[in-house]
Every structure is written in structure tokens, then in C-alpha cells.
Design a protein around this motif. Structure first.
Motif, PDB file in Angstrom:
ATOM      1  N   MET A   1      34.181   0.630  -0.242  1.00 26.58           N
ATOM      2  CA  MET A   1      34.414   2.061  -0.398  1.00 26.58           C
ATOM      3  C   MET A   1      34.885   2.638   0.933  1.00 26.58           C
ATOM      4  O   MET A   1      34.295   2.351   1.957  1.00 26.58           O
ATOM      5  CB  MET A   1      33.111   2.768  -0.785  1.00 26.58           C
ATOM      6  CG  MET A   1      32.648   2.511  -2.188  1.00 26.58           C
ATOM      7  SD  MET A   1      33.727   3.321  -3.329  1.00 26.58           S
ATOM      8  CE  MET A   1      33.634   2.204  -4.680  1.00 26.58           C
ATOM      9  N   ASN A   2      35.904   3.440   0.890  1.00 30.43           N
ATOM     10  CA  ASN A   2      36.379   4.056   2.126  1.00 30.43           C
ATOM     11  C   ASN A   2      36.025   5.537   2.168  1.00 30.43           C
ATOM     12  O   ASN A   2      36.533   6.285   2.988  1.00 30.43           O
ATOM     13  CB  ASN A   2      37.877   3.836   2.314  1.00 30.43           C
ATOM     14  CG  ASN A   2      38.690   4.461   1.198  1.00 30.43           C
ATOM     15  OD1 ASN A   2      38.160   5.093   0.298  1.00 30.43           O
ATOM     16  ND2 ASN A   2      39.983   4.256   1.261  1.00 30.43           N
ATOM     17  N   SER A   3      35.145   5.966   1.269  1.00 33.57           N
ATOM     18  CA  SER A   3      34.616   7.319   1.295  1.00 33.57           C
ATOM     19  C   SER A   3      33.212   7.264   0.706  1.00 33.57           C
ATOM     20  O   SER A   3      32.783   6.232   0.199  1.00 33.57           O
ATOM     21  CB  SER A   3      35.504   8.282   0.498  1.00 33.57           C
ATOM     22  OG  SER A   3      35.492   7.935  -0.866  1.00 33.57           O
ATOM     23  N   PHE A   4      32.498   8.378   0.754  1.00 31.76           N
ATOM     24  CA  PHE A   4      31.170   8.411   0.166  1.00 31.76           C
ATOM     25  C   PHE A   4      31.278   8.292  -1.344  1.00 31.76           C
ATOM     26  O   PHE A   4      32.214   8.807  -1.952  1.00 31.76           O
ATOM     27  CB  PHE A   4      30.445   9.707   0.536  1.00 31.76           C
ATOM     28  CG  PHE A   4      29.930   9.715   1.936  1.00 31.76           C
ATOM     29  CD1 PHE A   4      28.694   9.188   2.237  1.00 31.76           C
ATOM     30  CD2 PHE A   4      30.706  10.227   2.961  1.00 31.76           C
ATOM     31  CE1 PHE A   4      28.225   9.184   3.535  1.00 31.76           C
ATOM     32  CE2 PHE A   4      30.250  10.222   4.256  1.00 31.76           C
ATOM     33  CZ  PHE A   4      28.994   9.707   4.547  1.00 31.76           C
ATOM     34  N   LEU A   5      30.333   7.619  -1.960  1.00 33.37           N
ATOM     35  CA  LEU A   5      30.300   7.444  -3.404  1.00 33.37           C
ATOM     36  C   LEU A   5      29.032   8.102  -3.926  1.00 33.37           C
ATOM     37  O   LEU A   5      27.923   7.695  -3.583  1.00 33.37           O
ATOM     38  CB  LEU A   5      30.314   5.957  -3.762  1.00 33.37           C
ATOM     39  CG  LEU A   5      30.113   5.595  -5.230  1.00 33.37           C
ATOM     40  CD1 LEU A   5      31.283   6.124  -6.069  1.00 33.37           C
ATOM     41  CD2 LEU A   5      29.982   4.093  -5.392  1.00 33.37           C
ATOM     42  N   SER A   6      29.194   9.138  -4.741  1.00 31.53           N
ATOM     43  CA  SER A   6      28.067   9.847  -5.325  1.00 31.53           C
ATOM     44  C   SER A   6      27.720   9.207  -6.658  1.00 31.53           C
ATOM     45  O   SER A   6      28.592   8.996  -7.496  1.00 31.53           O
ATOM     46  CB  SER A   6      28.436  11.320  -5.526  1.00 31.53           C
ATOM     47  OG  SER A   6      27.408  11.981  -6.243  1.00 31.53           O
ATOM     48  N   THR A   7      26.451   8.877  -6.840  1.00 30.68           N
ATOM     49  CA  THR A   7      25.994   8.225  -8.059  1.00 30.68           C
ATOM     50  C   THR A   7      24.727   8.923  -8.550  1.00 30.68           C
ATOM     51  O   THR A   7      24.194   9.796  -7.881  1.00 30.68           O
ATOM     52  CB  THR A   7      25.668   6.742  -7.801  1.00 30.68           C
ATOM     53  OG1 THR A   7      24.586   6.667  -6.874  1.00 30.68           O
ATOM     54  CG2 THR A   7      26.863   5.994  -7.250  1.00 30.68           C
ATOM     55  N   SER A   8      24.251   8.514  -9.700  1.00 34.79           N
ATOM     56  CA  SER A   8      23.017   9.062 -10.256  1.00 34.79           C
ATOM     57  C   SER A   8      22.117   7.925 -10.710  1.00 34.79           C
ATOM     58  O   SER A   8      22.597   6.902 -11.206  1.00 34.79           O
ATOM     59  CB  SER A   8      23.323   9.977 -11.449  1.00 34.79           C
ATOM     60  OG  SER A   8      22.120  10.414 -12.043  1.00 34.79           O
ATOM     61  N   ARG A   9      20.812   8.124 -10.561  1.00 30.96           N
ATOM     62  CA  ARG A   9      19.852   7.137 -11.057  1.00 30.96           C
ATOM     63  C   ARG A   9      19.650   7.275 -12.560  1.00 30.96           C
ATOM     64  O   ARG A   9      19.039   6.422 -13.185  1.00 30.96           O
ATOM     65  CB  ARG A   9      18.513   7.291 -10.346  1.00 30.96           C
ATOM     66  CG  ARG A   9      18.539   6.826  -8.903  1.00 30.96           C
ATOM     67  CD  ARG A   9      17.180   6.928  -8.233  1.00 30.96           C
ATOM     68  NE  ARG A   9      16.901   8.321  -7.904  1.00 30.96           N
ATOM     69  CZ  ARG A   9      15.849   9.003  -8.329  1.00 30.96           C
ATOM     70  NH1 ARG A   9      14.956   8.448  -9.098  1.00 30.96           N
ATOM     71  NH2 ARG A   9      15.674  10.263  -7.980  1.00 30.96           N
ATOM     72  N   LYS A  10      20.145   8.360 -13.151  1.00 31.59           N
ATOM     73  CA  LYS A  10      19.956   8.631 -14.583  1.00 31.59           C
ATOM     74  C   LYS A  10      21.248   8.364 -15.346  1.00 31.59           C
ATOM     75  O   LYS A  10      22.268   8.986 -15.082  1.00 31.59           O
ATOM     76  CB  LYS A  10      19.518  10.085 -14.800  1.00 31.59           C
ATOM     77  CG  LYS A  10      18.211  10.441 -14.130  1.00 31.59           C
ATOM     78  CD  LYS A  10      17.061   9.765 -14.828  1.00 31.59           C
ATOM     79  CE  LYS A  10      15.735  10.209 -14.224  1.00 31.59           C
ATOM     80  NZ  LYS A  10      14.602   9.641 -14.889  1.00 31.59           N
ATOM     81  N   ARG A  11      21.195   7.475 -16.298  1.00 31.80           N
ATOM     82  CA  ARG A  11      22.370   7.091 -17.082  1.00 31.80           C
ATOM     83  C   ARG A  11      22.977   8.287 -17.809  1.00 31.80           C
ATOM     84  O   ARG A  11      24.195   8.464 -17.808  1.00 31.80           O
ATOM     85  CB  ARG A  11      21.976   5.995 -18.076  1.00 31.80           C
ATOM     86  CG  ARG A  11      23.125   5.475 -18.888  1.00 31.80           C
ATOM     87  CD  ARG A  11      22.642   4.449 -19.929  1.00 31.80           C
ATOM     88  NE  ARG A  11      23.742   3.750 -20.506  1.00 31.80           N
ATOM     89  CZ  ARG A  11      24.278   2.639 -20.027  1.00 31.80           C
ATOM     90  NH1 ARG A  11      23.789   2.094 -18.934  1.00 31.80           N
ATOM     91  NH2 ARG A  11      25.297   2.067 -20.625  1.00 31.80           N
ATOM     92  N   ASP A  12      22.130   9.119 -18.444  1.00 37.24           N
ATOM     93  CA  ASP A  12      22.658  10.264 -19.197  1.00 37.24           C
ATOM     94  C   ASP A  12      23.377  11.258 -18.293  1.00 37.24           C
ATOM     95  O   ASP A  12      24.377  11.861 -18.687  1.00 37.24           O
ATOM     96  CB  ASP A  12      21.567  10.951 -20.019  1.00 37.24           C
ATOM     97  CG  ASP A  12      20.387  11.422 -19.186  1.00 37.24           C
ATOM     98  OD1 ASP A  12      20.107  10.819 -18.133  1.00 37.24           O
ATOM     99  OD2 ASP A  12      19.740  12.408 -19.587  1.00 37.24           O
ATOM    100  N   VAL A  13      22.910  11.410 -17.054  1.00 31.45           N
ATOM    101  CA  VAL A  13      23.584  12.293 -16.100  1.00 31.45           C
ATOM    102  C   VAL A  13      24.948  11.708 -15.729  1.00 31.45           C
ATOM    103  O   VAL A  13      25.951  12.422 -15.695  1.00 31.45           O
ATOM    104  CB  VAL A  13      22.723  12.512 -14.831  1.00 31.45           C
ATOM    105  CG1 VAL A  13      23.499  13.249 -13.753  1.00 31.45           C
ATOM    106  CG2 VAL A  13      21.443  13.263 -15.182  1.00 31.45           C
ATOM    107  N   ALA A  14      24.989  10.398 -15.488  1.00 31.30           N
ATOM    108  CA  ALA A  14      26.253   9.744 -15.131  1.00 31.30           C
ATOM    109  C   ALA A  14      27.258   9.850 -16.275  1.00 31.30           C
ATOM    110  O   ALA A  14      28.452  10.072 -16.043  1.00 31.30           O
ATOM    111  CB  ALA A  14      26.009   8.286 -14.764  1.00 31.30           C
ATOM    112  N   LEU A  15      26.797   9.734 -17.495  1.00 33.78           N
ATOM    113  CA  LEU A  15      27.695   9.811 -18.643  1.00 33.78           C
ATOM    114  C   LEU A  15      28.303  11.195 -18.813  1.00 33.78           C
ATOM    115  O   LEU A  15      29.389  11.334 -19.366  1.00 33.78           O
ATOM    116  CB  LEU A  15      26.976   9.371 -19.921  1.00 33.78           C
ATOM    117  CG  LEU A  15      26.785   7.856 -20.071  1.00 33.78           C
ATOM    118  CD1 LEU A  15      25.858   7.543 -21.233  1.00 33.78           C
ATOM    119  CD2 LEU A  15      28.119   7.163 -20.240  1.00 33.78           C
ATOM    120  N   VAL A  16      27.613  12.228 -18.312  1.00 31.98           N
ATOM    121  CA  VAL A  16      28.168  13.579 -18.370  1.00 31.98           C
ATOM    122  C   VAL A  16      29.488  13.639 -17.611  1.00 31.98           C
ATOM    123  O   VAL A  16      30.431  14.311 -18.028  1.00 31.98           O
ATOM    124  CB  VAL A  16      27.164  14.620 -17.803  1.00 31.98           C
ATOM    125  CG1 VAL A  16      27.820  15.962 -17.561  1.00 31.98           C
ATOM    126  CG2 VAL A  16      25.973  14.764 -18.742  1.00 31.98           C
TER     127      VAL A  16
END
Length: 187
Positions: A1-16
Motif C-alpha cells: 500500500m502506498n497510502s493509508f488503508l481504512s478498514t473495519s472490524r465489522k463485516r456489515d460496516v465494510a459491506l456498506v
């Protein structure tokens, strides 16, 4: 990654964020599942930044230079989304040492909590950098050595924005905390 990667620990949040309503004809819905082995002590390029979020995203931020290995790609008929499984690589893993060495030259040995503020500043996003640093100040313990560095960074931002009185105030606070830190180290 050449920039910050924002992720979520919650699958339903990521699917949004992969909402079919925002996908155009040429795009596909993709969900990245990231596996992180926290026992590998060389791998520290991520942080839980949920406390800084205005929303309940359960956000994990992967730092600059994070390298992932793809373990599988499958299509989920049930969720109508491609699922890409990634594994966060360690510095010694998969002969990536040369890549890590190059990244370390570019971004430094350690990307700390102040790094996001510095990057926002370098991008010219002074208001966002200032907001991040103020939120960070609110989470630090009273005896944290980072307080002085936060105030110093805020002084730089205020100066860049032309608010020299505010800049001087932040620089003075920075010096106060640095003197306090030195007196604690001496004792």
C-alpha cells in the motif's frame, strides 16, 4: 500500500462501502478480508483508530508500506460480492525485504500516531491535520511524551495558516511539555 488503508472490524460496516447502489456498470463489489498475525513482532503497520471516528466504523488503519499477500478470490452468490482474502506480510516474509527496505527509506523506520497528522499537513489539508492532532491530544495520558510533539505540530500548522499568535501559543506549550519531559527523565 502506498497510502493509508481504512478498514473495519465489522463485516456489515465494510459491506456498506460496497453498496450496490453506488456501483456503476464497469465496477464490481469487492470485500477484502484481511488476516493479521499479531504474534509476528515485526509487523506493526496498523492501528485501531475507532476512538477518533465520529461514526461506529470499528476502524483499523493500515499504515503506509503495508504489504499483503492474496490467499484467495471467490465470488459470494449470497452477498453478491467478490471476496478477496489477504494476509498481512511480515518484513521477512515472502522475500519482501528489498521492498520493505525501499519503503523504510521513503517513509522512515516507524510510522507512529503522529505520522497521519504529518501526512495530512504535507498534503495541504491543514484543518484535517489540526483536527486529528487535537483528537490525539484528547486521548493521550497527561504524562505522554507525545503531547509536546503534538503541540509543536499544531504550531507549525497554525503558522502555515498565518495565525502566528496561535502558533506561538502552541510552540510555548510544546516547550513547556518538553521541559517537563526532560525533568522527569533526569529524576
Amino acid at each position: 500500500m502506498n497510502s493509508f488503508l481504512s478498514t473495519s472490524r465489522k463485516r456489515d460496516v465494510a459491506l456498506v462501502f460496497a453498496d450496490p447502489g453506488i456501483i456503476t456498470n464497469n465496477q464490481k463489489r469487492v470485500l477484502f478480508e484481511i488476516e493479521v498475525n499479531t504474534r509476528i513482532h515485526e509487523v506493526k503497520p496498523f492501528a485501531d483508530v475507532s476512538q477518533f471516528s465520529s461514526f461506529e466504523e470499528y476502524e483499523i488503519l493500515f499504515m503506509l508500506g503495508s504489504i499483503f499477500r492474496t490467499s484467495s478470490i471467490q465470488y459470494s452468490e449470497e452477498e453478491e460480492v467478490w471476496i478477496v482474502k489477504l494476509i498481512l506480510c511480515s518484513e521477512q516474509g515472502y522475500t519482501l525485504t528489498n521492498i520493505y527496505s525501499s519503503l523504510k527509506e521513503d517513509i522512515g523506520e516507524y510510522v507512529g500516531v503522529l505520522e497521519l497528522g504529518r501526512i495530512l499537513y504535507k498534503m495541504g489539508k491543514y484543518d484535517k491535520a489540526e483536527k486529528y492532532l487535537n483528537q490525539l491530544l484528547n486521548t493521550l495520558k497527561e504524562d505522554s511524551l507525545l503531547i509536546g510533539r503534538c503541540y509543536h505540530a499544531l504550531g507549525i500548522i497554525a503558522s502555515e495558516k498565518g495565525d502566528y499568535e496561535k502558533s506561538l501559543l502552541f510552540y510555548n506549550k510544546s516547550v513547556e511539555f518538553e521541559i517537563l519531559a526532560l525533568s522527569i527523565d533526569v529524576k
